[in-house]
Design a protein around this motif. Structure first.
Motif, PDB file in Angstrom:
ATOM      1  N   ARG A 257     -10.690  -8.427   3.010  1.00 40.53           N
ATOM      2  CA  ARG A 257      -9.270  -8.645   2.736  1.00 40.53           C
ATOM      3  C   ARG A 257      -9.010 -10.124   2.834  1.00 40.53           C
ATOM      4  O   ARG A 257      -9.458 -10.793   3.765  1.00 40.53           O
ATOM      5  CB  ARG A 257      -8.419  -7.907   3.788  1.00 40.53           C
ATOM      6  N   GLU A 258      -8.314 -10.648   1.860  1.00 42.33           N
ATOM      7  CA  GLU A 258      -7.920 -12.051   1.912  1.00 42.33           C
ATOM      8  C   GLU A 258      -6.435 -12.070   1.606  1.00 42.33           C
ATOM      9  O   GLU A 258      -6.039 -11.933   0.449  1.00 42.33           O
ATOM     10  CB  GLU A 258      -8.726 -12.840   0.870  1.00 42.33           C
TER      11      GLU A 258
ATOM     12  N   TYR B 248      -4.935  -9.546  -0.985  1.00 47.56           N
ATOM     13  CA  TYR B 248      -5.943  -9.123  -1.954  1.00 47.56           C
ATOM     14  C   TYR B 248      -7.156  -8.535  -1.255  1.00 47.56           C
ATOM     15  O   TYR B 248      -7.428  -8.821  -0.111  1.00 47.56           O
ATOM     16  CB  TYR B 248      -6.424 -10.289  -2.824  1.00 47.56           C
ATOM     17  N   LYS B 249      -7.896  -7.746  -2.020  1.00 43.59           N
ATOM     18  CA  LYS B 249      -9.148  -7.187  -1.514  1.00 43.59           C
ATOM     19  C   LYS B 249     -10.250  -7.537  -2.509  1.00 43.59           C
ATOM     20  O   LYS B 249     -10.133  -7.227  -3.693  1.00 43.59           O
ATOM     21  CB  LYS B 249      -8.997  -5.674  -1.391  1.00 43.59           C
ATOM     22  N   PHE B 250     -11.283  -8.197  -2.014  1.00 49.44           N
ATOM     23  CA  PHE B 250     -12.399  -8.596  -2.873  1.00 49.44           C
ATOM     24  C   PHE B 250     -13.674  -7.881  -2.450  1.00 49.44           C
ATOM     25  O   PHE B 250     -13.862  -7.572  -1.277  1.00 49.44           O
ATOM     26  CB  PHE B 250     -12.624 -10.111  -2.788  1.00 49.44           C
TER      27      PHE B 250
END
Lengths: 132, 97
Positions: free
Chosen positions: B66-67, B70-72
């Motif tokens: 998680r940033e 957002y989720k990468f």
């Protein structure tokens, strides 16, 4: 029948107007106060300067309780709320990045289309796309 | 652990996901789905792609981070090294022939 409006739910109309005009480069078309607070309850639309009589984008308040969870879920999975056409995705990416815009997807060419996805700072992701 | 890795790699779609994450690490679910559809004609639901990612994560081959909001998804090829070394032995490049 024609498509006249498209809309995005924005966290703040004041902030959104700044981003969509000063950063993305659209121009304000309609700005009609509809209630209180006057800054955040407006019929507010922008258009492309390349097509001022074209489809208007409504910058819509996010007040409805369903809007927050909806936007949050889309953003988490990287799904854009809408998409705009540009002539050159890579050039726009460079221009916008210099202005501090955050991208969740860098330019990517897939067959006939090149896309990138950016954060509008108002709770949405926006795709820019270029068709060859 | 090794069973999870072999199971994860047994599916061609999951191998394609790893290929795409090798090309660019740190993708959103949306980007991955776009790549599978547009580049590989694998038009499947986001939910199906999510499930494939969950299997890859379970095997330690993909990590989600998680940033902010957002989720990468990133590839982690490290577990594959153990598999390779199991039969081939440790990498001895520039070593004795």
């Amino acid at each position: 029948m024609r498509i006249h409006l498209n809309s995005v739910f924005v966290d703040s109309q004041v902030k959104a107007l700044d981003f969509y005009t000063n950063v993305l480069g659209f121009v304000k078309k309609h700005d009609i106060p509809l209630g209180e607070p006057v800054d955040e309850q407006r019929w507010l639309t922008v258009v492309s300067p390349e097509d001022p009589e074209g489809t208007e984008l409504v910058l819509e308040p996010s007040g409805h309780p369903a809007v927050g969870p909806y936007k949050e879920a889309l953003v988490q999975d990287g799904i854009p709320a809408t998409a705009f056409a540009v002539d050159d995705v890579r050039a726009e990416y460079e221009r916008l990045r210099k202005l501090g815009v955050r991208f969740t997807q860098e330019p990517l060419t897939m067959g006939p289309v090149t896309t990138a996805v950016l954060d509008d700072t108002c709770g949405n992701l926006i795709q820019i796309q270029q068709l060859r | 652990m090794a069973d999870d890795i072999f199971k994860a790699l047994a599916d061609p779609t999951r191998r394609t996901i790893l290929d795409e994450l090798t090309e660019r690490s740190g993708q959103t679910l949306f980007e991955l789905c776009g790549r599978l559809t547009m580049k590989h004609q694998l038009g499947m639901s986001r939910q199906a792609v999510s499930q494939h990612l969950a299997v890859l994560e379970g095997a330690g081959l993909v990590r989600s981070r998680r940033e902010g909001r957002y989720k990468f998804h990133d590839i982690d090829p490290e577990p594959l090294r153990h598999i390779a070394e199991r039969w081939i032995g440790p990498d001895t490049k520039d070593g004795t022939p």
